[in-house]
Design a protein around this motif. Structure first.
Motif, short mmCIF file in Angstrom:
data_model
loop_
_atom_site.label_atom_id
_atom_site.label_comp_id
_atom_site.label_asym_id
_atom_site.label_seq_id
_atom_site.Cartn_x
_atom_site.Cartn_y
_atom_site.Cartn_z
N ASN A 449 0.84 -1.21 0.00
CA ASN A 449 0.00 0.00 0.00
C ASN A 449 0.88 1.26 0.00
N ASP A 453 0.86 4.18 -2.89
CA ASP A 453 0.84 5.63 -2.65
C ASP A 453 1.99 6.31 -3.40
N LYS A 456 1.12 6.61 -6.96
CA LYS A 456 0.12 7.68 -7.18
C LYS A 456 0.82 9.05 -7.21
N ASN A 457 1.86 9.19 -6.36
CA ASN A 457 2.61 10.45 -6.28
C ASN A 457 3.74 10.53 -7.32
N SER A 463 8.83 3.42 -5.44
CA SER A 463 8.02 2.28 -5.90
C SER A 463 8.92 1.15 -6.43
#
Ligand code: AMP
Ligand code: ZN
Length: 488
Positions: A449, A453, A456-457, A463
């Motif tokens: 998770n 995030d 997404k950023n 990542s």
């Protein structure tokens, strides 16, 4: 050494006080596996049962020489010298040398027994390593007039033997009964009597496992190896001889005859036989197709299994029945054993944390005496386990504020539980795999998770770092349209 151990002796069909021949030494011989295929759970039952016997004798303070052989030659498919050689057949099938078959399945056997926490025997002799001793024994039997040669094959002469001995002594059967089920003799070049069995078998041109002997090239019959190896390592008469019940009528009956004919004495004082593991009442065996492997039991990968069961659950399941009773396999029984095993292990953890009281409301010495009484009664492990569960009740009640125990009694209970659960029953604590998997699952969700995030950023560096490091640890991460999937 004073002890109250009583053993059921197949030879006399009675429970007898155990008096070793050379106290404090005890000699025990157990027929081991024929290593031409994987051992199934039924075989394991027999070896786990004798592990319990071995462990308890050691616990009583005996110096035990435990000999368990490996049959790596001479076992034909039929127990009465008919059929193909089991090793040669398998070697052809797997396109291996017979000794590669032997090595492969010996290693597998050891691995399985160590997963079940059985103690290794003191000596594990092989038939192929004792050809000379077998030849010497056959020579002696011939010299004593209890065997004859037929074209390079040596047969034991049962009729001659019965003139002075009781051939059916072990199973309490008359000769006529023993003859039932044996086939009529046919051709010219055959053995004299239907019950005669081969001590040495003449090699055919294609036979791979063969040795030179006074009677030409050949290989030993199945039964002579156990007589030769038990005599070599334990003497002409020793204390305990064991094996599965299916060995009584032929293999052990013939062993007694061979030893009597060669050494002029009965080989063992106490004969012990384990009963069979069955599935829906049918004996577990490879030929019945219900002989599943321990590996299949652990993973649950078999049509008869609803799911997998841990090695200690299985060991506990086996010890919950007496070795002379049949044990029927079922998923329900294993699930009940799993619960019982966990409850027993949990109580030992709780016991470490119990607070002492001024007085005891229970009699721990009596409980200890009951445990010994159960094991002294022909190794009655199910009764022992019922007493250990009285221990579990006391522990749980004491934790909840019911029963009380003094410090001395807590220590006595700890000693008792450790002795009987770990040393005698041979159980081990197991990690709760499911609990571990649960924790790993939660951690993975958390980490992935965080990675979601980061994505997404548009923080690709974080990542990628998370994915690469998890991959290096052996996790496979897959991005999906709903988020992620992972597996180990
Ligand atoms: P084998 O490898 O066939 O010579 O067998 C090794 C041991 O396993 C022998 O002592 C057999 O009596 C025993 N055995 C075979 N099948 C079972 C069974 N279903 N339950 C208990 N013991 C068994
Ligand atoms: Zn044997």
């Amino acid at each position: 050494m004073e002890n109250k151990l009583v053993i059921y002796n197949t030879l006399t069909r009675k429970k007898e006080q155990f008096i070793p021949l050379h106290e404090p030494n005890v000699g025990m011989y157990v027929c081991g596996p024929t290593v031409y295929s994987d051992v199934h759970l039924g075989n394991c039952r027999t070896f786990i049962s004798f592990d319990l016997v071995y462990r308890y004798l050691l616990h009583l303070g005996y110096k035990v020489r435990y000999v368990r052989n490996i049959t790596d030659a001479g076992h034909l498919e039929g127990d009465r010298d008919e059929g193909d050689d089991k090793f040669a057949k398998k070697a052809k099938l797997e396109q291996l040398e017979p000794m590669e078959i032997v090595q492969k399945y010996t290693l597998g056997f050891h691995e399985v027994l160590s997963i079940f926490n059985t103690l290794p025997p003191s000596i594990e002799p092989t038939a192929t390593g004792h050809i000379l001793e077998q030849i010497e024994m056959i020579k002696e039997i011939l010299k004593n007039g209890y065997a004859y040669e037929l074209d390079g094959t040596i047969y034991f002469d049962v009729e001659k033997y019965t003139q002075s001995h009781d051939y059916g002594i072990l199973t309490n059967r008359k000769l006529a009964e023993l003859l039932e089920g044996t086939r009529e003799l046919g051709g010219q070049n055959e053995k004299r009597g239907r019950l005669d069995f081969a001590l040495w078998i003449k090699a055919k041109p294609e036979t791979l496992m063969k040795w030179s002997s006074p009677w030409g090239w050949g290989f030993p019959g199945w039964h002579i190896e156990c007589s030769a190896m038990s005599t070599k390592y334990l003497g002409t008469t020793f204390d305990i001889h064991g094996g599965g019940m299916d060995l009584q009528a032929t293999h052990h009956t013939n062993e007694i005859a061979q030893s009597e004919a060669c050494n002029k004495t009965s080989p063992a004082k106490y004969w012990m036989h384990t009963n069979m593991l069955t599935v829906n009442g049918v004996r577990m065996s490879k030929s019945a197709g219900n002989g599943f492997l321990p590996k299949e039991l652990f993973t649950g990968n078999h049509p008869l299994l609803e799911r997998g069961y841990s090695p200690m659950t299985v060991r506990f399941f086996m010890t919950q029945s007496h070795y002379r009773s049949t044990l029927d396999f079922s998923n329900e029984a294993l699930q009940a054993s799993e619960k019982g095993y966990k409850k027993l292990m949990q109580s030992i953890v709780t016991l470490e944390k119990l607070k002492a009281s001024e007085t005891s409301s229970v009699n721990v010495s009596e409980l200890e005496a009951n445990c010994y009484e159960a094991m002294n009664d022909d190794f009655n492990s199910p009764i022992l386990i019922s007493h250990l569960f009285e221990g579990v009740r006391i522990i749980n009640s004491a934790e909840a504020g019911g029963e009380t125990l003094t410090q001395t009694d807590i220590e006595l209970l700890q000693k008792l539980m450790h002795t009987f659960v770990f040393d005698v029953l041979g159980l081990l604590p197991e990690n709760d795999e499911n609990a571990n998997n649960d924790t790993v699952g939660k951690l993975m969700d958390m980490i992935l998770n965080i990675r979601l995030d980061a994505k997404k950023n548009k923080d690709w560096a974080t990542s990628d770092k998370i994915r690469n490091e998890l991959t290096a640890l052996g996790f496979e991460i897959k991005d999906t349209k709903d988020g992620f999937e992972w597996k180990i």
